[in-house]
Design a protein around this motif. Sequence first.
Motif, PDB file in Angstrom:
ATOM      1  N   SER A 194      -6.825 -14.178  -0.821  1.00 42.68           N
ATOM      2  CA  SER A 194      -7.343 -12.875  -1.227  1.00 42.68           C
ATOM      3  C   SER A 194      -6.660 -11.725  -0.495  1.00 42.68           C
ATOM      4  O   SER A 194      -6.837 -10.560  -0.872  1.00 42.68           O
ATOM      5  N   ALA A 195      -5.879 -12.027   0.538  1.00 40.59           N
ATOM      6  CA  ALA A 195      -5.288 -10.989   1.382  1.00 40.59           C
ATOM      7  C   ALA A 195      -4.416  -9.993   0.619  1.00 40.59           C
ATOM      8  O   ALA A 195      -4.520  -8.779   0.859  1.00 40.59           O
ATOM      9  N   PRO A 196      -3.529 -10.422  -0.303  1.00 36.99           N
ATOM     10  CA  PRO A 196      -2.704  -9.425  -1.007  1.00 36.99           C
ATOM     11  C   PRO A 196      -3.519  -8.376  -1.752  1.00 36.99           C
ATOM     12  O   PRO A 196      -3.210  -7.181  -1.696  1.00 36.99           O
ATOM     13  N   VAL A 197      -4.572  -8.808  -2.450  1.00 39.44           N
ATOM     14  CA  VAL A 197      -5.401  -7.854  -3.187  1.00 39.44           C
ATOM     15  C   VAL A 197      -6.187  -6.968  -2.221  1.00 39.44           C
ATOM     16  O   VAL A 197      -6.341  -5.757  -2.454  1.00 39.44           O
ATOM     17  N   LEU A 198      -6.664  -7.533  -1.127  1.00 37.44           N
ATOM     18  CA  LEU A 198      -7.383  -6.734  -0.141  1.00 37.44           C
ATOM     19  C   LEU A 198      -6.490  -5.646   0.439  1.00 37.44           C
ATOM     20  O   LEU A 198      -6.926  -4.503   0.628  1.00 37.44           O
ATOM     21  N   LEU A 199      -5.231  -5.979   0.718  1.00 43.12           N
ATOM     22  CA  LEU A 199      -4.306  -4.985   1.259  1.00 43.12           C
ATOM     23  C   LEU A 199      -4.037  -3.871   0.255  1.00 43.12           C
ATOM     24  O   LEU A 199      -3.989  -2.688   0.615  1.00 43.12           O
ATOM     25  N   LEU A 200      -3.869  -4.240  -1.016  1.00 37.33           N
ATOM     26  CA  LEU A 200      -3.669  -3.220  -2.045  1.00 37.33           C
ATOM     27  C   LEU A 200      -4.891  -2.317  -2.187  1.00 37.33           C
ATOM     28  O   LEU A 200      -4.758  -1.124  -2.481  1.00 37.33           O
ATOM     29  N   ALA A 201      -6.061  -2.885  -1.968  1.00 37.20           N
ATOM     30  CA  ALA A 201      -7.295  -2.125  -2.144  1.00 37.20           C
ATOM     31  C   ALA A 201      -7.559  -1.159  -0.995  1.00 37.20           C
ATOM     32  O   ALA A 201      -8.015  -0.032  -1.203  1.00 37.20           O
ATOM     33  N   VAL A 202      -7.289  -1.589   0.232  1.00 37.00           N
ATOM     34  CA  VAL A 202      -7.616  -0.747   1.393  1.00 37.00           C
ATOM     35  C   VAL A 202      -6.505   0.240   1.707  1.00 37.00           C
ATOM     36  O   VAL A 202      -6.659   1.073   2.607  1.00 37.00           O
ATOM     37  N   ALA A 203      -5.382   0.174   0.986  1.00 37.26           N
ATOM     38  CA  ALA A 203      -4.269   1.067   1.288  1.00 37.26           C
ATOM     39  C   ALA A 203      -4.663   2.534   1.151  1.00 37.26           C
ATOM     40  O   ALA A 203      -4.167   3.388   1.891  1.00 37.26           O
ATOM     41  N   GLY A 204      -5.564   2.828   0.229  1.00 40.45           N
ATOM     42  CA  GLY A 204      -5.949   4.217   0.026  1.00 40.45           C
ATOM     43  C   GLY A 204      -6.693   4.833   1.183  1.00 40.45           C
ATOM     44  O   GLY A 204      -6.709   6.057   1.343  1.00 40.45           O
ATOM     45  N   SER A 205      -7.303   4.018   2.020  1.00 43.21           N
ATOM     46  CA  SER A 205      -8.105   4.547   3.126  1.00 43.21           C
ATOM     47  C   SER A 205      -7.262   5.037   4.291  1.00 43.21           C
ATOM     48  O   SER A 205      -7.792   5.677   5.202  1.00 43.21           O
ATOM     49  N   VAL A 206      -5.954   4.759   4.286  1.00 40.59           N
ATOM     50  CA  VAL A 206      -5.098   5.179   5.399  1.00 40.59           C
ATOM     51  C   VAL A 206      -4.073   6.225   4.962  1.00 40.59           C
ATOM     52  O   VAL A 206      -3.166   6.544   5.732  1.00 40.59           O
ATOM     53  N   VAL A 207      -4.214   6.757   3.761  1.00 39.55           N
ATOM     54  CA  VAL A 207      -3.236   7.731   3.257  1.00 39.55           C
ATOM     55  C   VAL A 207      -3.155   8.947   4.169  1.00 39.55           C
ATOM     56  O   VAL A 207      -2.068   9.467   4.449  1.00 39.55           O
ATOM     57  N   ALA A 208      -4.305   9.406   4.669  1.00 38.34           N
ATOM     58  CA  ALA A 208      -4.325  10.610   5.504  1.00 38.34           C
ATOM     59  C   ALA A 208      -3.758  10.375   6.898  1.00 38.34           C
ATOM     60  O   ALA A 208      -3.527  11.339   7.636  1.00 38.34           O
ATOM     61  N   THR A 221      -0.823   2.620  -5.060  1.00 32.68           N
ATOM     62  CA  THR A 221      -1.562   1.353  -4.997  1.00 32.68           C
ATOM     63  C   THR A 221      -2.922   1.520  -5.663  1.00 32.68           C
ATOM     64  O   THR A 221      -3.389   2.659  -5.861  1.00 32.68           O
ATOM     65  N   PRO A 222      -3.602   0.421  -6.017  1.00 34.09           N
ATOM     66  CA  PRO A 222      -4.946   0.562  -6.592  1.00 34.09           C
ATOM     67  C   PRO A 222      -5.903   1.326  -5.682  1.00 34.09           C
ATOM     68  O   PRO A 222      -6.663   2.175  -6.148  1.00 34.09           O
ATOM     69  N   GLY A 223      -5.873   1.016  -4.373  1.00 35.85           N
ATOM     70  CA  GLY A 223      -6.763   1.707  -3.452  1.00 35.85           C
ATOM     71  C   GLY A 223      -6.471   3.188  -3.356  1.00 35.85           C
ATOM     72  O   GLY A 223      -7.387   4.024  -3.302  1.00 35.85           O
ATOM     73  N   GLY A 224      -5.180   3.553  -3.339  1.00 34.51           N
ATOM     74  CA  GLY A 224      -4.817   4.965  -3.287  1.00 34.51           C
ATOM     75  C   GLY A 224      -5.261   5.716  -4.532  1.00 34.51           C
ATOM     76  O   GLY A 224      -5.776   6.839  -4.454  1.00 34.51           O
ATOM     77  N   ALA A 225      -5.060   5.103  -5.698  1.00 34.64           N
ATOM     78  CA  ALA A 225      -5.473   5.735  -6.947  1.00 34.64           C
ATOM     79  C   ALA A 225      -6.990   5.893  -7.007  1.00 34.64           C
ATOM     80  O   ALA A 225      -7.513   6.933  -7.428  1.00 34.64           O
ATOM     81  N   LEU A 226      -7.722   4.871  -6.572  1.00 38.60           N
ATOM     82  CA  LEU A 226      -9.184   4.938  -6.593  1.00 38.60           C
ATOM     83  C   LEU A 226      -9.697   6.034  -5.669  1.00 38.60           C
ATOM     84  O   LEU A 226     -10.612   6.789  -6.029  1.00 38.60           O
ATOM     85  N   ASP A 227      -9.134   6.135  -4.462  1.00 40.61           N
ATOM     86  CA  ASP A 227      -9.583   7.165  -3.523  1.00 40.61           C
ATOM     87  C   ASP A 227      -9.325   8.555  -4.086  1.00 40.61           C
ATOM     88  O   ASP A 227     -10.190   9.446  -3.989  1.00 40.61           O
ATOM     89  N   THR A 228      -8.165   8.766  -4.689  1.00 38.64           N
ATOM     90  CA  THR A 228      -7.861  10.073  -5.276  1.00 38.64           C
ATOM     91  C   THR A 228      -8.808  10.404  -6.418  1.00 38.64           C
ATOM     92  O   THR A 228      -9.278  11.544  -6.544  1.00 38.64           O
TER      93      THR A 228
END
Length: 274
Positions: A194-208, A221-228
Amino acid sequence: MSAPTQQPGPDARRRHPDMSTTTRTTPRASVPDARRVGGLAAANARLLVRNRLTLVDGVLLPLAPLVMLAVTADEPAAGASTVSLALLFAYLFPVFYNLLSVVVTRRDELVLKRLRTGETTDAELVLALALPGVVVAVLVAAVVVPVAVALGMPWPADLALYALMVVTACVMFVAFALWTASWTRNAEAAQLTSAPVLLLAVAGSVVALVPEGVAEVLQRTPGGALDTLVQLAWLGGGADGTWAQALQPLLVLLAWTALALLLAQRSMRWEPRA
């Protein structure tokens, strides 16, 4: 001369049926049957509730970030980030990881194979497996709105964008779970696969927290798009308009969803490898 070969009669054929045929020969309905989907989904939901660890991970953990809203609601941007975190937990645990574990476990126990030999179609089976987690995620997304407003955050600027983002994300993480399950050997291995999907998902939380060039990559990434999209749905897009600002992250999210669906469709396995 050799004796003529005796052909088996009807009774012999009934006593020794052809066991190689494991699928139904009658055509199946293309539209999922709501009764069958509801019955199977209810059974999966009961199993989810009976397992304490799964219950905590799939139901209680997504609600934990809501506690942080009591601290961050005074600042709209920080509050929207907290909402994004709560939704991310809802996508990752009840939708993605729970479905991944369920599919791998049911597959290894040959439950999926047995169900497919009856009237249940593949679409009905996938819907029934995914529905409990998706319902939890949608409920979390719905509860977040009144809780955040009650704690001092403004009302979301665009609920339609918010709802579209929630539904699309659920479909994407369901597809990612099915794809990941296809190359996960057992339930224990799911913690690693599950690690690859988890990494793609949490990527948005570190954009700042990263340089601008890296941030632009992470926003794809999916996480970045979701956060935006959460930020835009809650705070609006300013003079340019919310949907104009949301077009790019929405296209990113839809592209990842299409890719996940394609991967899931091409790799889905219903029984263990020989």
